[in-house]
Write a protein that holds these residues in place. Structure first.
Motif, PDB file in Angstrom:
ATOM      1  N   GLN A   1       3.303   6.736  10.107  1.00 26.87           N
ATOM      2  CA  GLN A   1       4.509   6.812   9.195  1.00 26.87           C
ATOM      3  C   GLN A   1       5.166   5.372   9.148  1.00 26.87           C
ATOM      4  O   GLN A   1       5.922   5.287   8.014  1.00 26.87           O
ATOM      5  N   MET A   2       5.010   4.609   9.848  1.00 27.20           N
ATOM      6  CA  MET A   2       5.678   3.312   9.828  1.00 27.20           C
ATOM      7  C   MET A   2       4.446   1.914  10.199  1.00 27.20           C
ATOM      8  O   MET A   2       4.755   1.622  11.405  1.00 27.20           O
ATOM      9  N   ASN A   3       3.456   2.255   9.543  1.00 28.17           N
ATOM     10  CA  ASN A   3       2.369   1.325  10.125  1.00 28.17           C
ATOM     11  C   ASN A   3       1.305   0.672   9.139  1.00 28.17           C
ATOM     12  O   ASN A   3       0.423   1.179   8.513  1.00 28.17           O
TER      13      ASN A   3
ATOM     14  N   SER B   1      23.053  -2.973  10.233  1.00 28.41           N
ATOM     15  CA  SER B   1      21.942  -3.922  10.433  1.00 28.41           C
ATOM     16  C   SER B   1      20.461  -3.548  11.092  1.00 28.41           C
ATOM     17  O   SER B   1      20.658  -2.741  11.843  1.00 28.41           O
ATOM     18  N   PHE B   2      19.608  -4.103  10.377  1.00 29.29           N
ATOM     19  CA  PHE B   2      18.217  -3.878  11.085  1.00 29.29           C
ATOM     20  C   PHE B   2      17.873  -4.346  12.262  1.00 29.29           C
ATOM     21  O   PHE B   2      16.905  -4.304  12.972  1.00 29.29           O
ATOM     22  N   GLY B   3      18.832  -5.649  12.708  1.00 26.12           N
ATOM     23  CA  GLY B   3      18.645  -6.342  13.787  1.00 26.12           C
ATOM     24  C   GLY B   3      17.590  -6.974  13.781  1.00 26.12           C
ATOM     25  O   GLY B   3      16.771  -7.238  12.850  1.00 26.12           O
TER      26      GLY B   3
ATOM     27  N   ASN C   1      -0.562  -4.728   6.244  1.00 33.90           N
ATOM     28  CA  ASN C   1      -0.434  -5.847   5.540  1.00 33.90           C
ATOM     29  C   ASN C   1       1.207  -6.488   4.949  1.00 33.90           C
ATOM     30  O   ASN C   1       1.344  -6.183   3.860  1.00 33.90           O
ATOM     31  N   HIS C   2       1.713  -6.973   6.071  1.00 33.40           N
ATOM     32  CA  HIS C   2       2.916  -7.147   5.952  1.00 33.40           C
ATOM     33  C   HIS C   2       3.138  -8.734   6.312  1.00 33.40           C
ATOM     34  O   HIS C   2       2.715  -9.107   7.596  1.00 33.40           O
ATOM     35  N   TYR C   3       3.556  -9.723   5.635  1.00 29.71           N
ATOM     36  CA  TYR C   3       3.611 -11.002   5.995  1.00 29.71           C
ATOM     37  C   TYR C   3       4.478 -11.467   6.846  1.00 29.71           C
ATOM     38  O   TYR C   3       4.421 -12.426   7.466  1.00 29.71           O
TER      39      TYR C   3
ATOM     40  N   TRP D   1      -0.453  -7.774  10.478  1.00 27.14           N
ATOM     41  CA  TRP D   1       0.081  -6.094  10.842  1.00 27.14           C
ATOM     42  C   TRP D   1       1.623  -6.433  10.487  1.00 27.14           C
ATOM     43  O   TRP D   1       2.173  -7.197  11.087  1.00 27.14           O
ATOM     44  N   GLU D   2       2.203  -5.252  10.392  1.00 28.12           N
ATOM     45  CA  GLU D   2       3.514  -5.086  10.253  1.00 28.12           C
ATOM     46  C   GLU D   2       4.077  -4.705  11.697  1.00 28.12           C
ATOM     47  O   GLU D   2       5.072  -5.408  12.088  1.00 28.12           O
ATOM     48  N   ARG D   3       3.040  -4.189  12.714  1.00 25.63           N
ATOM     49  CA  ARG D   3       3.795  -4.157  14.076  1.00 25.63           C
ATOM     50  C   ARG D   3       2.744  -4.836  14.808  1.00 25.63           C
ATOM     51  O   ARG D   3       1.513  -4.759  14.663  1.00 25.63           O
TER      52      ARG D   3
ATOM     53  N   GLY E   1      11.135  -9.555  17.336  1.00 25.48           N
ATOM     54  CA  GLY E   1      10.792  -8.620  16.275  1.00 25.48           C
ATOM     55  C   GLY E   1      10.884  -9.635  14.856  1.00 25.48           C
ATOM     56  O   GLY E   1      10.563 -10.775  15.085  1.00 25.48           O
ATOM     57  N   PHE E   2      11.462  -9.052  13.569  1.00 29.65           N
ATOM     58  CA  PHE E   2      11.375  -9.657  12.605  1.00 29.65           C
ATOM     59  C   PHE E   2      12.103 -11.117  12.565  1.00 29.65           C
ATOM     60  O   PHE E   2      11.638 -12.175  11.919  1.00 29.65           O
ATOM     61  N   ILE E   3      13.566 -10.996  13.027  1.00 27.91           N
ATOM     62  CA  ILE E   3      14.183 -12.263  12.943  1.00 27.91           C
ATOM     63  C   ILE E   3      13.912 -13.301  14.286  1.00 27.91           C
ATOM     64  O   ILE E   3      13.939 -14.537  14.103  1.00 27.91           O
TER      65      ILE E   3
ATOM     66  N   GLN F   1       0.677  -1.205  -0.007  1.00 27.72           N
ATOM     67  CA  GLN F   1       0.065  -0.046   0.060  1.00 27.72           C
ATOM     68  C   GLN F   1       0.855   1.213  -0.118  1.00 27.72           C
ATOM     69  O   GLN F   1       0.542   2.331  -0.481  1.00 27.72           O
ATOM     70  N   ARG F   2       1.915   1.296   0.824  1.00 31.05           N
ATOM     71  CA  ARG F   2       2.499   2.584   1.159  1.00 31.05           C
ATOM     72  C   ARG F   2       3.465   2.998  -0.014  1.00 31.05           C
ATOM     73  O   ARG F   2       3.757   1.971  -1.063  1.00 31.05           O
ATOM     74  N   ASP F   3       4.206   4.082   0.136  1.00 28.31           N
ATOM     75  CA  ASP F   3       5.325   4.510  -0.955  1.00 28.31           C
ATOM     76  C   ASP F   3       6.502   3.487  -0.592  1.00 28.31           C
ATOM     77  O   ASP F   3       7.492   3.981  -0.314  1.00 28.31           O
TER      78      ASP F   3
HETATM   79  C1  BGC Z   1       9.898  -2.466   5.467  1.00 27.47           C
HETATM   80  C2  BGC Z   1      10.243  -3.528   6.172  1.00 27.47           C
HETATM   81  C3  BGC Z   1      11.599  -3.741   6.265  1.00 27.47           C
HETATM   82  C4  BGC Z   1      12.159  -2.660   6.874  1.00 27.47           C
HETATM   83  C5  BGC Z   1      13.603  -2.864   7.110  1.00 27.47           C
HETATM   84  C6  BGC Z   1      10.388  -1.208   6.440  1.00 27.47           C
HETATM   85  O1  BGC Z   1      10.130  -0.104   5.980  1.00 27.47           O
HETATM   86  O2  BGC Z   1       8.467  -2.104   5.323  1.00 27.47           O
HETATM   87  O3  BGC Z   1       9.356  -4.582   6.236  1.00 27.47           O
HETATM   88  O4  BGC Z   1      12.065  -5.100   6.386  1.00 27.47           O
HETATM   89  O5  BGC Z   1      11.880  -1.549   6.563  1.00 27.47           O
HETATM   90  O6  BGC Z   1      13.847  -2.700   8.454  1.00 27.47           O
END
Ligand code: BGC
Length: 803
Positions: free
Chosen positions: A655-657, A479-481, A660-662, A639-641, A595-597, A354-356
């Motif tokens: 701003q970061m929400n 790293s996004f950690g 629809n994030h799998y 959800w992303e968060r 979180g993600f990992i 959806q977002r940019d």
């Molecule tokens: C994205 C992610 C991505 C992350 C990296 C975000 O803006 O939506 O899902 O993995 O940035 O940290």
């Protein structure tokens, strides 16, 4: 559910071209009115068989004698166009006729040159500022084409006044009379970058109607389609010429039921249709898509909407699994994951639709890869993505944060936007997942060089086994950690894993996978080098991050989950580390702190250390952070968060929400592998040999699941009476299985006969032939396990968060 998965076909197909890449001289540049190129050609007789091979700079749609060719959308798809450009091939025999024929190719900005990336970092004209088409019709491969793009073609303007992936589309039906007003120019182009389309084509899925509608405070109609997804609206409308239908989109509505789409950021995601005023007009966008559940329709001038529906689009449409259990929230969570996969499998595995952004984020992709394979047939889709990653890999071995990678084309703006651990490791994890699920050796052979380069790159960040990623986003190896890890109650934030530990663990994972892949591909030298590397990293990790008493330096859920799951805890520290892991969970009252990992590792790690009740406790609690919280709040995708909508209904900073994030849907892998209990065996991949190892979580029973694997359909399910379990499995013909049960599962019978075979570690194993089997056992320590988690369940209740 669909038919068995076809055998992998990883070979890149290319062909030789007579056609040239032509640019319409009518083109007004990015963000302006779209153009077509066309040609009239004569045929003495209609050819028996004729094939159109076609591709473009930008997006295209082709018409022959006024009829649309194919029904796939967003062609030619999205790749890093400078190194790989897909072409499509269509049988057009039925569209050609003796005499005059006209071929017309509509072109639009698409990913090639409309905005990519967010707000201030937005990139336009990423792969070039000129759209173009290359096409030829042949009757037999190698024969001279009947027609081919060349300087003799014409061009002109389309009724599409503007279109962009994030922008949406403006279409003026009054301009539908096309005029060949200009010529074309031939663009410099090397046809060696052309490759046959690899992923399943993006298709329209079954449309759905709105389930609710109302009028907002300004009299505009808001429609709720009941399901968040990616696609577009299709509507019919009648009214006066020049009247306008404006459609805006959102994933949520606010507490006043007004459209709320601030989270789209700079993606306008807006459709505007101008009526020609002739009877009932029918429209759906040509060259864009939106991620949404709600629309707001504004009509300017005299017009009436006759019908409107949501047309979802996706590259994931061969569903290959079922899962159900006694908890309806869990069943909905699985469906939400299915929809998040569909929405984010649009030629590229994107973070969100959806977002940019909508970028092929590698971290999201790697954590979700196996889940994707369980839910939908995903082989060809992942093969394409792996090739995208290889195409974007930097000289120094770094894998980009996302692929196709717009930043590689704009190095000045983003000189080092690559090489995050947990993200770039996609280059090791995804090929290995393809080996496990489909037995695809060819993709390992294709990727092994890139895997090795990646491992060496990660080592080079700190020149050694302990990786110290720079803190600054713009430094290589940043790293996004454990991205978006919740820190527990905000009054007293809890510690989280450090980037150094997370990156070091991932260096270990990547080295290990590369060693295994090298073994499969027969490169013994590389396998030995990578195995040694993994050993060095493992020892360094243990020295640096595990105290003599067995506590991890970063004493949090992600650290324990990853370390246990990937065998980084030495045997003598296993018991104390286990106690510390549980303590980290207790500190959060059994809520998620990952979180993600960390999240995909959490429940598998708890099962691995023999604590399925703890896994059940964390999975089934309904507060935030937790998987079921969002389902209870009405989510229809993942959800992303964790806290996208807070407990009091307020919306987290838009701003970061994304809704629809799998990524967090990766828990479905655990549902299949631990709860239903089947997984592929790396020794005989593609499910030719299946490992059945269920973790019985009584609150979920009865459970039943199935998966149409590369070897055929697997079924597994269990039900419980008191502490007695009946586990039924079905092994596909030509496959075999092994049953593995932990020591606490006692009095095991297989098809009525007692099973006695115990392994050295006390677990019980039995071989399974193809066909159906009934296994029974009882759980010796069920009461004990329940009592252990009871105080935590109580604590959860007393946290006074919504149940
Ligand atoms: C994205 C992610 C991505 C992350 C990296 C975000 O803006 O939506 O899902 O993995 O940035 O940290």
């Amino acid at each position: 559910m669909d038919k068995p998965v076809p055998a992998p076909k990883s070979a890149v197909k290319s062909r030789s071209w007579a056609a040239q890449m032509i640019h319409p001289l009518s083109d007004e540049g990015q963000g302006n009115r779209a153009s077509f190129v066309s040609r009239i050609f004569e045929l003495e007789t209609a050819p028996g068989t004729a094939w159109l091979h076609i591709s473009a700079f930008g997006l295209y749609r082709c018409f022959i004698n006024g009829k649309r060719v194919g029904n796939d959308v967003l062609t030619p798809g999205w790749t890093s166009y400078d190194v790989r450009l897909s072409y499509q091939s269509y049988d057009v025999s039925a569209l050609l006729m003796p005499g005059h024929n006209r071929i017309e190719i509509w072109l639009a900005d698409g990913w090639f040159r409309s905005q990519l990336m967010w707000g201030k970092d937005a990139i336009f004209n990423c792969w070039g500022d000129k759209v173009g088409a290359i096409a030829e019709i042949v009757t037999a491969e190698g024969s001279a084409p009947i027609v081919a793009t060349d300087p003799s073609w014409k061009s002109g303007l389309l009724p599409i006044l503007r279109s962009g992936i994030y922008f949406g589309e403006i279409y003026d039906a009054r301009q539908e009379e096309l005029e060949d007003s200009a010529g074309v120019e031939v663009l410099p182009f090397d046809d060696k970058v052309l490759i046959a389309h690899e992923a399943p084509e993006v298709r329209e899925l079954a449309p759905f109607a709105a389930s609710d509608s109302w009028t907002d405070t300004q009299g505009r109609k808001i429609l709720d389609f009941g399901q968040n997804a990616a696609g577009y609206v299709h509507f019919t409308v009648q009214g006066e010429a020049g009247a306008r239908v404006i459609v805006e989109h959102s994933e949520i509505v606010d507490t006043d039921r007004e459209l709320a789409n601030a989270n789209y950021r700079t993606a306008e995601a807006r459709i505007e249709y101008v009526l020609k005023g002739e009877g009932i007009e029918d429209y759906r966008p040509f060259f864009t898509f939106q991620g949404f559940r709600y629309t707001r329709v504004t009509i300017e001038g005299e017009a009436e909407l006759k019908s409107i529906e949501f047309v979802p689009i996706s590259s994931a449409y061969r569903r290959v699994s079922t899962f159900s259990c006694s908890n309806p929230l869990v069943n909905r969570l699985v469906e939400n994951t299915v929809w998040s996969q569909r929405s984010n499998f649009i030629d590229v595995p994107t973070d969100c639709p959806q977002r940019d952004e909508r970028l092929g984020w590698s971290g999201d992709a790697q954590v979700f890869a196996a889940t994707a394979c369980y839910l939908h047939e995903s082989h060809d889709f992942w093969v394409k993505y792996v090739r995208d990653l290889i195409g974007d890999q930097r000289e120094n071995g770094a894998i980009p944060h996302f692929s196709p990678d717009p930043t590689r084309m704009n190095d000045a703006g983003f000189p080092t936007a690559y090489g995050s651990t947990g993200w770039g490791d996609a280059i090791c994890v995804i090929p290995w997942t393809l080996w496990l699920h489909y037995g695809d050796r060819a993709i390992l052979e294709e990727s092994i060089g890139a895997m090795e380069k990646w491992v060496d790159f990660v080592w080079s960040i700190s020149n050694g086994p302990i990786v110290h990623p720079p803190r600054n986003f713009s430094r290589a190896g940043f790293s996004f950690g454990d991205w978006l890890q919740p820190k527990g109650p905000s009054v007293k934030p809890l510690p989280t894993i450090g980037d150094d530990a997370a990156a070091t663990i991932y260096l270990y994972i990547a080295s290990t996978l590369t060693a295994k892949a090298a073994e499969v591909t027969g490169d013994a030298t590389l396998a030995a080098r990578m195995r040694d590397r993994a050993q060095v990293v493992r020892q360094a990790f243990q020295h640096e991050f595990i105290t003599p008493s067995g506590r991890l330096a970063y004493d949090d859920q992600t650290s324990y989950a990853l370390a246990f799951l990937h065998d980084l805890i030495p045997a003598e520290k296993w018991e104390p580390a286990k106690a510390y892991f549980k303590a980290a969970i207790e500190r959060c009252a059994g809520r998620i702190g990952t979180g993600f990992i960390g999240t995909p590792a959490l429940l598998p790690a708890l099962v691995k250390i023999g604590e399925p009740e703890w896994a059940g406790l964390m999975f089934l609690q309904e507060g935030v952070p937790g998987w079921l919280y969002q389902v209870k709040r009405g989510a229809t995708t993942i959800w992303e968060r964790w806290d996208a909508i807070q407990e009091d209904g307020t919306i987290f900073n838009p701003q970061m929400n994304s809704y629809n994030h799998y990524a967090y849907g990766a828990v479905c892998q655990w549902l299949f592998e631990s709860v239903a209990g089947f997984r592929p065996d790396p020794e005989q991949p593609g499910f030719r040999h299946i490992l059945f190892e269920p973790a019985i979580i009584p609150a979920l029973g009865p459970v039943s699941a199935s998966h149409v694997s590369a070897a055929g359909e697997i079924k597994a399910g269990w039900s419980l009476k008191g502490d007695r379990v009946t586990y039924t499995v079905s092994v596909p013909a030509n496959a075999t299985g092994t049953l593995i049960l932990p020591p606490a599962y006692e009095e095991v019978t297989l098809d009525g006969a007692p099973v006695t075979g115990k392994q050295a570690n006390g677990s019980i194993t039995a071989e399974l032939t193809a066909g159906d089997h009934v296994i029974t056992f009882h759980i010796a320590d069920l009461e004990e396990q329940k009592q252990e988690v009871a105080p935590l369940m109580e604590a959860q209740r007393s946290m006074n968060l919504p149940a």
